[in-house]
Motif scaffolding. Structure first.
Motif, mmCIF file in Angstrom:
data_model
loop_
_atom_site.group_PDB
_atom_site.id
_atom_site.type_symbol
_atom_site.label_atom_id
_atom_site.label_comp_id
_atom_site.label_asym_id
_atom_site.label_seq_id
_atom_site.Cartn_x
_atom_site.Cartn_y
_atom_site.Cartn_z
ATOM 1 N N LEU A 120 6.973 -0.497 -12.118
ATOM 2 C CA LEU A 120 6.908 0.959 -12.234
ATOM 3 C C LEU A 120 6.636 1.370 -13.672
ATOM 4 O O LEU A 120 5.797 2.246 -13.940
ATOM 5 C CB LEU A 120 8.217 1.584 -11.753
ATOM 6 N N TYR A 121 7.330 0.735 -14.606
ATOM 7 C CA TYR A 121 7.203 1.047 -16.027
ATOM 8 C C TYR A 121 5.780 0.787 -16.509
ATOM 9 O O TYR A 121 5.131 1.661 -17.110
ATOM 10 C CB TYR A 121 8.202 0.175 -16.795
ATOM 11 N N VAL A 122 5.262 -0.388 -16.215
ATOM 12 C CA VAL A 122 3.932 -0.759 -16.700
ATOM 13 C C VAL A 122 2.856 0.097 -16.039
ATOM 14 O O VAL A 122 1.897 0.525 -16.698
ATOM 15 C CB VAL A 122 3.667 -2.255 -16.482
ATOM 16 N N SER A 123 2.987 0.381 -14.763
ATOM 17 C CA SER A 123 1.985 1.203 -14.082
ATOM 18 C C SER A 123 1.873 2.577 -14.735
ATOM 19 O O SER A 123 0.763 3.091 -14.947
ATOM 20 C CB SER A 123 2.327 1.343 -12.598
ATOM 21 N N CYS A 124 3.005 3.179 -15.067
ATOM 22 C CA CYS A 124 2.970 4.479 -15.726
ATOM 23 C C CYS A 124 2.350 4.386 -17.115
ATOM 24 O O CYS A 124 1.551 5.252 -17.516
ATOM 25 C CB CYS A 124 4.372 5.067 -15.812
ATOM 26 N N LEU A 125 2.681 3.341 -17.865
ATOM 27 C CA LEU A 125 2.081 3.180 -19.184
ATOM 28 C C LEU A 125 0.571 3.007 -19.084
ATOM 29 O O LEU A 125 -0.179 3.539 -19.920
ATOM 30 C CB LEU A 125 2.712 1.988 -19.905
ATOM 31 N N LEU A 126 0.104 2.289 -18.086
ATOM 32 C CA LEU A 126 -1.345 2.143 -17.901
ATOM 33 C C LEU A 126 -1.994 3.500 -17.655
ATOM 34 O O LEU A 126 -3.105 3.765 -18.151
ATOM 35 C CB LEU A 126 -1.633 1.188 -16.733
ATOM 36 N N ARG A 127 -1.321 4.348 -16.923
ATOM 37 C CA ARG A 127 -1.844 5.702 -16.682
ATOM 38 C C ARG A 127 -2.033 6.438 -17.998
ATOM 39 O O ARG A 127 -3.105 6.980 -18.280
ATOM 40 C CB ARG A 127 -0.874 6.467 -15.771
ATOM 41 N N ALA A 173 -4.866 -8.715 -13.044
ATOM 42 C CA ALA A 173 -3.526 -8.837 -12.454
ATOM 43 C C ALA A 173 -2.751 -7.536 -12.612
ATOM 44 O O ALA A 173 -2.029 -7.119 -11.696
ATOM 45 C CB ALA A 173 -2.783 -9.997 -13.100
ATOM 46 N N LEU A 174 -2.892 -6.874 -13.757
ATOM 47 C CA LEU A 174 -2.251 -5.574 -13.935
ATOM 48 C C LEU A 174 -2.884 -4.530 -13.028
ATOM 49 O O LEU A 174 -2.183 -3.657 -12.490
ATOM 50 C CB LEU A 174 -2.349 -5.130 -15.395
ATOM 51 N N HIS A 175 -4.196 -4.607 -12.860
ATOM 52 C CA HIS A 175 -4.876 -3.675 -11.959
ATOM 53 C C HIS A 175 -4.323 -3.800 -10.546
ATOM 54 O O HIS A 175 -4.088 -2.789 -9.865
ATOM 55 C CB HIS A 175 -6.379 -3.940 -11.966
ATOM 56 N N ALA A 176 -4.085 -5.026 -10.107
ATOM 57 C CA ALA A 176 -3.564 -5.242 -8.754
ATOM 58 C C ALA A 176 -2.175 -4.630 -8.609
ATOM 59 O O ALA A 176 -1.853 -4.016 -7.575
ATOM 60 C CB ALA A 176 -3.524 -6.733 -8.440
ATOM 61 N N VAL A 177 -1.345 -4.773 -9.623
ATOM 62 C CA VAL A 177 -0.008 -4.189 -9.585
ATOM 63 C C VAL A 177 -0.098 -2.664 -9.570
ATOM 64 O O VAL A 177 0.588 -1.988 -8.782
ATOM 65 C CB VAL A 177 0.828 -4.680 -10.784
ATOM 66 N N ALA A 178 -0.942 -2.093 -10.438
ATOM 67 C CA ALA A 178 -1.087 -0.645 -10.498
ATOM 68 C C ALA A 178 -1.612 -0.088 -9.178
ATOM 69 O O ALA A 178 -1.150 0.968 -8.708
ATOM 70 C CB ALA A 178 -2.019 -0.261 -11.645
ATOM 71 N N ALA A 179 -2.587 -0.774 -8.586
ATOM 72 C CA ALA A 179 -3.153 -0.307 -7.319
ATOM 73 C C ALA A 179 -2.118 -0.330 -6.209
ATOM 74 O O ALA A 179 -2.040 0.598 -5.387
ATOM 75 C CB ALA A 179 -4.353 -1.176 -6.941
ATOM 76 N N ALA A 180 -1.304 -1.376 -6.158
ATOM 77 C CA ALA A 180 -0.260 -1.453 -5.131
ATOM 78 C C ALA A 180 0.807 -0.395 -5.360
ATOM 79 O O ALA A 180 1.307 0.224 -4.408
ATOM 80 C CB ALA A 180 0.360 -2.850 -5.131
ATOM 81 N N THR A 181 1.148 -0.158 -6.614
ATOM 82 C CA THR A 181 2.194 0.819 -6.934
ATOM 83 C C THR A 181 1.765 2.228 -6.554
ATOM 84 O O THR A 181 2.572 3.003 -6.009
ATOM 85 C CB THR A 181 2.543 0.753 -8.428
ATOM 86 N N GLU A 182 0.516 2.582 -6.813
ATOM 87 C CA GLU A 182 0.088 3.954 -6.516
ATOM 88 C C GLU A 182 -0.033 4.220 -5.018
ATOM 89 O O GLU A 182 -0.094 5.373 -4.605
ATOM 90 C CB GLU A 182 -1.220 4.282 -7.228
ATOM 91 N N ARG A 183 -0.044 3.171 -4.215
ATOM 92 C CA ARG A 183 -0.079 3.353 -2.759
ATOM 93 C C ARG A 183 1.309 3.514 -2.157
ATOM 94 O O ARG A 183 1.429 3.850 -0.967
ATOM 95 C CB ARG A 183 -0.788 2.163 -2.098
ATOM 96 N N ARG A 184 2.338 3.286 -2.919
ATOM 97 C CA ARG A 184 3.699 3.350 -2.383
ATOM 98 C C ARG A 184 4.098 4.807 -2.105
ATOM 99 O O ARG A 184 3.667 5.737 -2.799
ATOM 100 C CB ARG A 184 4.688 2.699 -3.338
ATOM 101 N N PRO A 185 4.950 5.023 -1.095
ATOM 102 C CA PRO A 185 5.388 6.384 -0.792
ATOM 103 C C PRO A 185 6.032 7.086 -1.982
ATOM 104 O O PRO A 185 5.864 8.301 -2.156
ATOM 105 C CB PRO A 185 6.396 6.184 0.349
ATOM 106 N N SER A 186 6.765 6.342 -2.804
ATOM 107 C CA SER A 186 7.402 6.967 -3.967
ATOM 108 C C SER A 186 6.363 7.548 -4.911
ATOM 109 O O SER A 186 6.536 8.662 -5.435
ATOM 110 C CB SER A 186 8.266 5.937 -4.706
ATOM 111 N N ALA A 187 5.301 6.806 -5.146
ATOM 112 C CA ALA A 187 4.259 7.289 -6.050
ATOM 113 C C ALA A 187 3.532 8.486 -5.467
ATOM 114 O O ALA A 187 3.209 9.442 -6.186
ATOM 115 C CB ALA A 187 3.270 6.163 -6.351
#
Length: 230
Positions: free
Chosen positions: A161-168, A188-202
């Motif tokens: 969650l932390y890294v995905s937001c920083l990438l934004r 690898a970071l792109h894959a994490v960010a892409a999965a995170t933004e698909r989550r209901p929380s995001a």
């Protein structure tokens, strides 16, 4: 119930996502940056540094994003390896790297005109800082490529969650270097960010804070229903 003191599309977003992933009831209270509410006496009693976020808990107010995330993960036994887990040490070293190194340099980049120093070449300061950030992201990408359980597209953690937001934010700020970050360089970071933004929380947080759809992989500037991101 937790009380999250937030501004839209600020570091409080990371904590909001964590609270949602943990399914913890919370109330969000706006810190209005347009009137510098973070400098007011009421907020400074919660966070004497005047930075966002602050989280009110049954044990008192917490500040510092990394500390809040670590406290929540321990309090609720999720989103991170727990004490005694053999993976705990690796998780902690990368959490502190993100908090103390990547996030710290990101702030220098976002506010280069404040941090470069009087009479300094701000453009050169910013370029050097972004070069360091690129190196930090390369290290994170190499770690992410090993797919540890606490940093994987498959399962969220406080660190994803932390890294995905920083990438934004690195992609959006400062505005004069918009587009400098090519996330494709870090698959690898792109894959994490892409999965995170698909989550209901995001998706829920994006609606609340006006962040758009592809909030981590192809972000756009926030259009929040209340408050200001800057």
């Amino acid at each position: 119930m937790y009380v999250l003191h937030y501004a839209p599309d600020n570091a409080s977003l990371i904590v909001r996502l964590a609270l949602m992933e943990l399914d913890q009831p919370h109330r969000a209270v706006l810190v209005d940056r347009r009137v510098r509410a973070q400098d007011g006496a009421a907020y400074r009693r919660l966070n004497p540094n005047g930075l966002i976020p602050a989280l009110e808990t049954p044990e008192g107010a917490l500040f510092e994003t990394g500390a809040i995330l670590l406290w929540l993960s321990e309090r609720h036994g999720a989103l991170a390896p727990q004490p005694g887990d053999p993976a705990r040490g690796d998780f902690l070293k990368w959490l502190f790297f993100v908090s103390n190194t990547l996030h710290a340099d990101a702030r220098l980049a976002f506010y280069a005109d404040r941090h470069a120093g009087q009479g300094a070449d701000v453009a050169a300061f910013l370029a050097a800082t972004q070069d360091r950030i690129a190196g930090h992201l390369a290290l994170l990408d190499a770690m992410a490529a090993t797919r540890p359980a606490w940093f994987s597209p498959d399962v969220p953690s406080v660190l994803t969650l932390y890294v995905s937001c920083l990438l934004r934010w690195l992609a959006l700020y400062p505005a004069e270097t918009l587009g400098w970050l090519d996330l494709a360089r870090y698959p690898a970071l792109h894959a994490v960010a892409a999965a995170t933004e698909r989550r209901p929380s995001a998706r829920q947080a994006a609606l609340i804070e006006g962040l758009g759809d592809t909030i981590f992989t192809a972000p756009s500037y926030a259009c929040p229903p209340e408050g200001s991101a800057t």
